[in-house]
Scaffold this motif. Structure first.
Motif, PDB file in Angstrom:
ATOM      1  N   ARG A  57      -0.355  18.962  16.238  1.00 30.27           N
ATOM      2  CA  ARG A  57       0.677  18.046  15.715  1.00 30.27           C
ATOM      3  C   ARG A  57       1.343  17.275  16.847  1.00 30.27           C
ATOM      4  O   ARG A  57       1.580  16.074  16.737  1.00 30.27           O
ATOM      5  N   GLU A  58       1.656  17.977  17.932  1.00 24.13           N
ATOM      6  CA  GLU A  58       2.312  17.337  19.067  1.00 24.13           C
ATOM      7  C   GLU A  58       1.395  16.280  19.689  1.00 24.13           C
ATOM      8  O   GLU A  58       1.840  15.187  20.038  1.00 24.13           O
ATOM      9  N   GLU A  59       0.117  16.587  19.795  1.00 21.67           N
ATOM     10  CA  GLU A  59      -0.837  15.625  20.336  1.00 21.67           C
ATOM     11  C   GLU A  59      -0.922  14.394  19.433  1.00 21.67           C
ATOM     12  O   GLU A  59      -0.999  13.262  19.903  1.00 21.67           O
ATOM     13  N   GLY A  60      -0.871  14.605  18.126  1.00 24.66           N
ATOM     14  CA  GLY A  60      -0.892  13.490  17.182  1.00 24.66           C
ATOM     15  C   GLY A  60       0.346  12.626  17.314  1.00 24.66           C
ATOM     16  O   GLY A  60       0.263  11.391  17.285  1.00 24.66           O
ATOM     17  N   ARG A  61       1.503  13.265  17.466  1.00 28.23           N
ATOM     18  CA  ARG A  61       2.743  12.504  17.626  1.00 28.23           C
ATOM     19  C   ARG A  61       2.709  11.665  18.899  1.00 28.23           C
ATOM     20  O   ARG A  61       3.235  10.555  18.935  1.00 28.23           O
ATOM     21  N   ALA A  62       2.093  12.203  19.944  1.00 29.36           N
ATOM     22  CA  ALA A  62       2.029  11.485  21.221  1.00 29.36           C
ATOM     23  C   ALA A  62       1.163  10.236  21.114  1.00 29.36           C
ATOM     24  O   ALA A  62       1.331   9.294  21.882  1.00 29.36           O
ATOM     25  N   LYS A  63       0.242  10.203  20.168  1.00 32.15           N
ATOM     26  CA  LYS A  63      -0.670   9.070  20.019  1.00 32.15           C
ATOM     27  C   LYS A  63      -0.132   7.978  19.106  1.00 32.15           C
ATOM     28  O   LYS A  63      -0.735   6.913  18.998  1.00 32.15           O
ATOM     29  N   ILE A  64       0.985   8.228  18.447  1.00 28.66           N
ATOM     30  CA  ILE A  64       1.549   7.232  17.527  1.00 28.66           C
ATOM     31  C   ILE A  64       2.037   6.026  18.325  1.00 28.66           C
ATOM     32  O   ILE A  64       2.737   6.164  19.315  1.00 28.66           O
ATOM     33  N   THR A  65       1.649   4.852  17.886  1.00 23.37           N
ATOM     34  CA  THR A  65       2.127   3.635  18.520  1.00 23.37           C
ATOM     35  C   THR A  65       2.928   2.832  17.498  1.00 23.37           C
ATOM     36  O   THR A  65       2.534   2.728  16.335  1.00 23.37           O
ATOM     37  N   PRO A  66       4.050   2.279  17.921  1.00 22.80           N
ATOM     38  CA  PRO A  66       4.842   1.489  16.985  1.00 22.80           C
ATOM     39  C   PRO A  66       4.108   0.205  16.613  1.00 22.80           C
ATOM     40  O   PRO A  66       3.372  -0.351  17.411  1.00 22.80           O
ATOM     41  N   GLY A  67       4.292  -0.213  15.393  1.00 21.33           N
ATOM     42  CA  GLY A  67       3.644  -1.433  14.933  1.00 21.33           C
ATOM     43  C   GLY A  67       4.257  -1.881  13.628  1.00 21.33           C
ATOM     44  O   GLY A  67       5.217  -1.292  13.137  1.00 21.33           O
ATOM     45  N   PRO A  68       3.703  -2.918  13.036  1.00 24.46           N
ATOM     46  CA  PRO A  68       4.262  -3.416  11.778  1.00 24.46           C
ATOM     47  C   PRO A  68       4.062  -2.397  10.657  1.00 24.46           C
ATOM     48  O   PRO A  68       3.104  -1.632  10.643  1.00 24.46           O
ATOM     49  N   SER A  69       4.985  -2.424   9.737  1.00 24.09           N
ATOM     50  CA  SER A  69       4.896  -1.540   8.582  1.00 24.09           C
ATOM     51  C   SER A  69       3.742  -1.977   7.692  1.00 24.09           C
ATOM     52  O   SER A  69       3.565  -3.164   7.414  1.00 24.09           O
ATOM     53  N   ALA A  70       2.953  -1.046   7.269  1.00 25.03           N
ATOM     54  CA  ALA A  70       1.828  -1.365   6.388  1.00 25.03           C
ATOM     55  C   ALA A  70       2.310  -1.894   5.053  1.00 25.03           C
ATOM     56  O   ALA A  70       1.627  -2.683   4.403  1.00 25.03           O
ATOM     57  N   ALA A  71       3.527  -1.517   4.648  1.00 23.32           N
ATOM     58  CA  ALA A  71       4.066  -1.964   3.369  1.00 23.32           C
ATOM     59  C   ALA A  71       4.310  -3.470   3.371  1.00 23.32           C
ATOM     60  O   ALA A  71       4.281  -4.111   2.326  1.00 23.32           O
ATOM     61  N   ARG A  72       4.545  -4.040   4.524  1.00 25.05           N
ATOM     62  CA  ARG A  72       4.848  -5.471   4.622  1.00 25.05           C
ATOM     63  C   ARG A  72       3.798  -6.248   5.404  1.00 25.05           C
ATOM     64  O   ARG A  72       4.000  -7.408   5.741  1.00 25.05           O
ATOM     65  N   SER A  73       2.677  -5.653   5.701  1.00 24.10           N
ATOM     66  CA  SER A  73       1.700  -6.278   6.581  1.00 24.10           C
ATOM     67  C   SER A  73       1.020  -7.502   5.964  1.00 24.10           C
ATOM     68  O   SER A  73       0.481  -8.326   6.680  1.00 24.10           O
ATOM     69  N   GLN A  74       1.012  -7.643   4.645  1.00 21.87           N
ATOM     70  CA  GLN A  74       0.337  -8.770   4.006  1.00 21.87           C
ATOM     71  C   GLN A  74       1.315  -9.751   3.352  1.00 21.87           C
ATOM     72  O   GLN A  74       0.915 -10.582   2.537  1.00 21.87           O
ATOM     73  N   ASP A  75       2.598  -9.671   3.713  1.00 21.70           N
ATOM     74  CA  ASP A  75       3.605 -10.546   3.120  1.00 21.70           C
ATOM     75  C   ASP A  75       3.305 -12.027   3.343  1.00 21.70           C
ATOM     76  O   ASP A  75       3.688 -12.871   2.532  1.00 21.70           O
ATOM     77  N   PHE A  76       2.627 -12.385   4.425  1.00 28.20           N
ATOM     78  CA  PHE A  76       2.366 -13.796   4.713  1.00 28.20           C
ATOM     79  C   PHE A  76       1.457 -14.427   3.648  1.00 28.20           C
ATOM     80  O   PHE A  76       1.368 -15.652   3.545  1.00 28.20           O
ATOM     81  N   LEU A  77       0.802 -13.633   2.827  1.00 33.76           N
ATOM     82  CA  LEU A  77      -0.083 -14.165   1.799  1.00 33.76           C
ATOM     83  C   LEU A  77       0.676 -14.636   0.553  1.00 33.76           C
ATOM     84  O   LEU A  77       0.099 -15.293  -0.302  1.00 33.76           O
ATOM     85  N   TYR A  78       1.969 -14.316   0.430  1.00 31.29           N
ATOM     86  CA  TYR A  78       2.739 -14.602  -0.769  1.00 31.29           C
ATOM     87  C   TYR A  78       3.980 -15.415  -0.445  1.00 31.29           C
ATOM     88  O   TYR A  78       4.558 -15.284   0.631  1.00 31.29           O
ATOM     89  N   ASP A  79       4.410 -16.215  -1.397  1.00 30.56           N
ATOM     90  CA  ASP A  79       5.625 -16.996  -1.179  1.00 30.56           C
ATOM     91  C   ASP A  79       6.844 -16.161  -1.571  1.00 30.56           C
ATOM     92  O   ASP A  79       6.734 -14.977  -1.882  1.00 30.56           O
ATOM     93  N   ASP A  80       8.020 -16.768  -1.583  1.00 30.09           N
ATOM     94  CA  ASP A  80       9.276 -16.049  -1.854  1.00 30.09           C
ATOM     95  C   ASP A  80       9.325 -15.508  -3.284  1.00 30.09           C
ATOM     96  O   ASP A  80      10.078 -14.588  -3.570  1.00 30.09           O
ATOM     97  N   ASP A  81       8.552 -16.095  -4.210  1.00 29.92           N
ATOM     98  CA  ASP A  81       8.550 -15.635  -5.595  1.00 29.92           C
ATOM     99  C   ASP A  81       7.496 -14.570  -5.843  1.00 29.92           C
ATOM    100  O   ASP A  81       7.298 -14.127  -6.975  1.00 29.92           O
ATOM    101  N   GLY A  82       6.743 -14.169  -4.795  1.00 34.40           N
ATOM    102  CA  GLY A  82       5.721 -13.145  -4.943  1.00 34.40           C
ATOM    103  C   GLY A  82       4.375 -13.676  -5.419  1.00 34.40           C
ATOM    104  O   GLY A  82       3.497 -12.929  -5.781  1.00 34.40           O
ATOM    105  N   LEU A  83       4.247 -15.008  -5.459  1.00 32.95           N
ATOM    106  CA  LEU A  83       2.996 -15.619  -5.877  1.00 32.95           C
ATOM    107  C   LEU A  83       2.126 -15.921  -4.657  1.00 32.95           C
ATOM    108  O   LEU A  83       2.637 -16.132  -3.566  1.00 32.95           O
ATOM    109  N   PRO A  84       0.807 -15.950  -4.855  1.00 31.28           N
ATOM    110  CA  PRO A  84      -0.063 -16.259  -3.712  1.00 31.28           C
ATOM    111  C   PRO A  84       0.303 -17.590  -3.104  1.00 31.28           C
ATOM    112  O   PRO A  84       0.582 -18.578  -3.809  1.00 31.28           O
ATOM    113  N   ALA A  85       0.337 -17.629  -1.790  1.00 34.79           N
ATOM    114  CA  ALA A  85       0.732 -18.854  -1.075  1.00 34.79           C
ATOM    115  C   ALA A  85      -0.413 -19.845  -1.008  1.00 34.79           C
ATOM    116  O   ALA A  85      -1.534 -19.594  -1.108  1.00 34.79           O
TER     117      ALA A  85
END
Length: 85
Positions: A57-85
């Motif tokens: 577990r400790e070795e796994g934690r040491a390998k974690i690198t900060p980055g963008p959240s996967a939950a928001r990684s594809q937001d650029f594909l949609y406009d403010d109303d949630g429709l495809p851009a």
């Protein structure tokens, strides 16, 4: 040591003893290696397993690198109303 399955039938107890002491015992069938006798390792204690898991577990934690959240990684594909851009 290589020995045929037929010859091993009468010597199984001796072959097991030899394998337990570290000798390599290979049983052959028609001149080809079929199986290898190896000693069974003693099961690890609970404390030893917990130590190994904690280290993994400790070795796994040491390998974690900060980055963008996967939950928001594809937001650029949609406009403010949630429709495809």
């Amino acid at each position: 040591m290589k020995i045929s399955v037929g010859e091993a039938e009468g010597q199984l107890a001796d072959l097991v003893r030899r394998a337990e002491t570290g000798d390599e015992v290979i049983l052959t069938r028609q001149g080809r290696a079929a199986v290898r006798l190896v000693p069974v390792k003693a099961p690890q204690s609970v404390a030893e397993r917990e130590r190994i898991l904690a280290a993994a577990r400790e070795e796994g934690r040491a390998k974690i690198t900060p980055g963008p959240s996967a939950a928001r990684s594809q937001d650029f594909l949609y406009d403010d109303d949630g429709l495809p851009a």
